[in-house]
Motif scaffolding. Sequence first.
Motif, PDB file in Angstrom:
ATOM      1  N   ARG A 298       0.832  -1.218   0.000  1.00 39.71           N
ATOM      2  CA  ARG A 298       0.000   0.000   0.000  1.00 39.71           C
ATOM      3  C   ARG A 298       0.858   1.255   0.000  1.00 39.71           C
ATOM      4  O   ARG A 298       0.462   2.292   0.510  1.00 39.71           O
ATOM      5  N   ASN A 299       2.055   1.097  -0.560  1.00 42.18           N
ATOM      6  CA  ASN A 299       2.982   2.242  -0.713  1.00 42.18           C
ATOM      7  C   ASN A 299       3.312   2.918   0.616  1.00 42.18           C
ATOM      8  O   ASN A 299       3.411   4.147   0.682  1.00 42.18           O
ATOM      9  N   GLN A 300       3.463   2.120   1.660  1.00 42.49           N
ATOM     10  CA  GLN A 300       3.775   2.692   2.977  1.00 42.49           C
ATOM     11  C   GLN A 300       5.276   2.550   3.280  1.00 42.49           C
ATOM     12  O   GLN A 300       5.919   1.602   2.810  1.00 42.49           O
ATOM     13  N   ALA A 301       5.786   3.475   4.064  1.00 38.07           N
ATOM     14  CA  ALA A 301       7.200   3.422   4.458  1.00 38.07           C
ATOM     15  C   ALA A 301       7.325   3.728   5.943  1.00 38.07           C
ATOM     16  O   ALA A 301       6.401   4.288   6.549  1.00 38.07           O
ATOM     17  N   VAL A 302       8.455   3.316   6.522  1.00 41.75           N
ATOM     18  CA  VAL A 302       8.735   3.659   7.925  1.00 41.75           C
ATOM     19  C   VAL A 302      10.175   4.147   8.018  1.00 41.75           C
ATOM     20  O   VAL A 302      11.022   3.759   7.217  1.00 41.75           O
ATOM     21  N   ILE A 303      10.421   5.002   8.999  1.00 39.44           N
ATOM     22  CA  ILE A 303      11.785   5.499   9.235  1.00 39.44           C
ATOM     23  C   ILE A 303      12.147   5.176  10.674  1.00 39.44           C
ATOM     24  O   ILE A 303      11.436   5.593  11.604  1.00 39.44           O
ATOM     25  N   TYR A 304      13.213   4.415  10.863  1.00 46.42           N
ATOM     26  CA  TYR A 304      13.667   4.091  12.216  1.00 46.42           C
ATOM     27  C   TYR A 304      14.360   5.326  12.815  1.00 46.42           C
ATOM     28  O   TYR A 304      15.263   5.894  12.215  1.00 46.42           O
ATOM     29  N   ARG A 305      13.924   5.713  14.020  1.00 45.77           N
ATOM     30  CA  ARG A 305      14.409   6.960  14.635  1.00 45.77           C
ATOM     31  C   ARG A 305      15.828   6.857  15.198  1.00 45.77           C
ATOM     32  O   ARG A 305      16.489   7.855  15.407  1.00 45.77           O
TER      33      ARG A 305
ATOM     34  N   LEU B 283       6.067   6.921  10.841  1.00 48.15           N
ATOM     35  CA  LEU B 283       5.267   6.214   9.838  1.00 48.15           C
ATOM     36  C   LEU B 283       5.017   7.141   8.659  1.00 48.15           C
ATOM     37  O   LEU B 283       4.607   8.292   8.863  1.00 48.15           O
ATOM     38  N   VAL B 284       5.293   6.679   7.452  1.00 49.54           N
ATOM     39  CA  VAL B 284       5.085   7.511   6.258  1.00 49.54           C
ATOM     40  C   VAL B 284       4.002   6.859   5.401  1.00 49.54           C
ATOM     41  O   VAL B 284       4.276   5.930   4.630  1.00 49.54           O
ATOM     42  N   PRO B 285       2.767   7.350   5.517  1.00 49.48           N
ATOM     43  CA  PRO B 285       1.697   6.780   4.675  1.00 49.48           C
ATOM     44  C   PRO B 285       1.782   7.381   3.276  1.00 49.48           C
ATOM     45  O   PRO B 285       2.390   8.432   3.084  1.00 49.48           O
ATOM     46  N   PRO B 286       1.176   6.752   2.277  1.00 47.13           N
ATOM     47  CA  PRO B 286       1.190   7.345   0.938  1.00 47.13           C
ATOM     48  C   PRO B 286       0.308   8.608   0.929  1.00 47.13           C
ATOM     49  O   PRO B 286      -0.634   8.689   1.720  1.00 47.13           O
ATOM     50  N   ARG B 287       0.641   9.564   0.060  1.00 47.80           N
ATOM     51  CA  ARG B 287      -0.179  10.783  -0.011  1.00 47.80           C
ATOM     52  C   ARG B 287      -1.602  10.426  -0.406  1.00 47.80           C
ATOM     53  O   ARG B 287      -2.561  10.942   0.125  1.00 47.80           O
ATOM     54  N   GLN B 288      -1.699   9.469  -1.341  1.00 48.18           N
ATOM     55  CA  GLN B 288      -3.038   8.991  -1.722  1.00 48.18           C
ATOM     56  C   GLN B 288      -3.145   7.518  -1.378  1.00 48.18           C
ATOM     57  O   GLN B 288      -2.347   6.705  -1.868  1.00 48.18           O
ATOM     58  N   GLU B 289      -4.112   7.211  -0.525  1.00 47.99           N
ATOM     59  CA  GLU B 289      -4.258   5.830  -0.062  1.00 47.99           C
ATOM     60  C   GLU B 289      -4.516   4.871  -1.230  1.00 47.99           C
ATOM     61  O   GLU B 289      -5.240   5.220  -2.156  1.00 47.99           O
ATOM     62  N   VAL B 290      -3.904   3.683  -1.171  1.00 51.04           N
ATOM     63  CA  VAL B 290      -4.150   2.674  -2.210  1.00 51.04           C
ATOM     64  C   VAL B 290      -5.407   1.900  -1.801  1.00 51.04           C
ATOM     65  O   VAL B 290      -5.428   1.278  -0.744  1.00 51.04           O
TER      66      VAL B 290
END
Length: 399
Positions: A300-307, A348-355
């Motif tokens: 669903r085009n999601q990303a994460v960034i470890y802090r 948490l980086v969600p997509p700008r437009q949800e899939v």
Amino acid sequence: MGEVGQEKIHETNGVGAGFEQAVLQRYGSAVSDGEPGLCVPVDYDRALLKVIPDEIIEKDFGCGDPSKHVREGEMVLDLGSGSGKSCYIMSQIVGARGKVIGIDFNPEMLKLARKYQISIGDKLGFHNTEFRRGKIQDLRTNLDLVEQYLQQHPIRSVSDLADLQGYEEKIRHEQPLVADDSIDVIVSNCVLNLVRPEDKKTLFAEMYRVLKRGGRVAISDIVSDEPVPEHMVRDPELWSGCVSGAFLEEEFLRAFEEAKFYGIHIEDFQSQPYRTVEGIEFRSITITAYKGKEGSCVERNQAVIYRGPWKQVMDDDNHILPRGARIAVCEKTFELYSKPPYQDQFILVPPRQEVPTEEAGVFDCSRDHRRHPRETKGIDYKATSAAGNICGSGSNCCP
Ligand SMILES: C[S@@+](CC[C@H](N)C(=O)[O-])C[C@H]1O[C@@H](n2cnc3c(N)ncnc32)[C@H](O)[C@@H]1O
């Protein structure tokens, strides 16, 4: 052989039925005679002890306080509930909307725990505790039902025995002691070490079976800092005294990992040993761990960034997450990282437009594990924002 040449007891060899009898006898007589040697000082919340009669408080054989990890409204299962002290503490934490079920195989312990069930409930204004008889490594068989059956159908022949086995099979499926996926939190206080090596794998599988997806365990137990030699394991006194059945500290955590738990965390690790025998230190540890990392991986085009602060980390699904990098994850992992125990570790980086669900495909695990920002923003994203407008109107924060 252990590191220093000590032979370990293998699950397949086991220690035999005598050890379970030793545990039954020791805790059966502890109800009437007490067992000061089994006590580890624990700092319980005093306010929660007020409604609990001394007779129960005095029969405390715990080594930690897993009740700290329970919350209002939850369905809790206490494995090896003993006199019921932890159950009555947790009954007040979960409140009228929650419930606490204690499991023990010792009839004397259960009798004591059940003795004050109504009067404590009356004082609290709600009745939310229940005590069930069973082995914690077999959370399907209700031993009270088996006992009732045996009173009505004494075993006198092989055919009677087959009937009993048929009855056990029937109740295990039709009226399991604890149903699948029914529990929010499993707690246990100084009991897992008492389960025979040959039963420990089933014990972990049973914990996993009864927990809801997203449910967790909070377990206090005794661990050793070195492998326990066979002559100590075969000593029923040391075994039933919560010493020689202890896991080696690292293997304790690994047992949860092997049973598919994730997010395993040491909450408490007592510096002072509970016992030292032949130079081996046995101490109390409290861990938490979660169920529910399996399932399909949807893109669903999601990303994460470890802090950070570590340069990189690896989760229980072997994802490697370098500090500060946008990593592509499937929907399931994205959801896991948005909840405890991970949520404070990731952006948490969600997509700008949800899939939309109907358009979401299978996540490609062989893809480049970094997620280019264009994947979350969209290839056609061309926006240009006006300078200096991020503070809102009337703000003077960005001169
Ligand atoms: C060390 S005491 C701890 C009791 C209680 N959790 C506490 O904090 O006071 C161990 C308890 O676990 C029970 N127990 C031990 N092995 C068990 C098993 N395999 N299945 C069910 N109960 C068990 C014993 O009967 C006893 O009540």
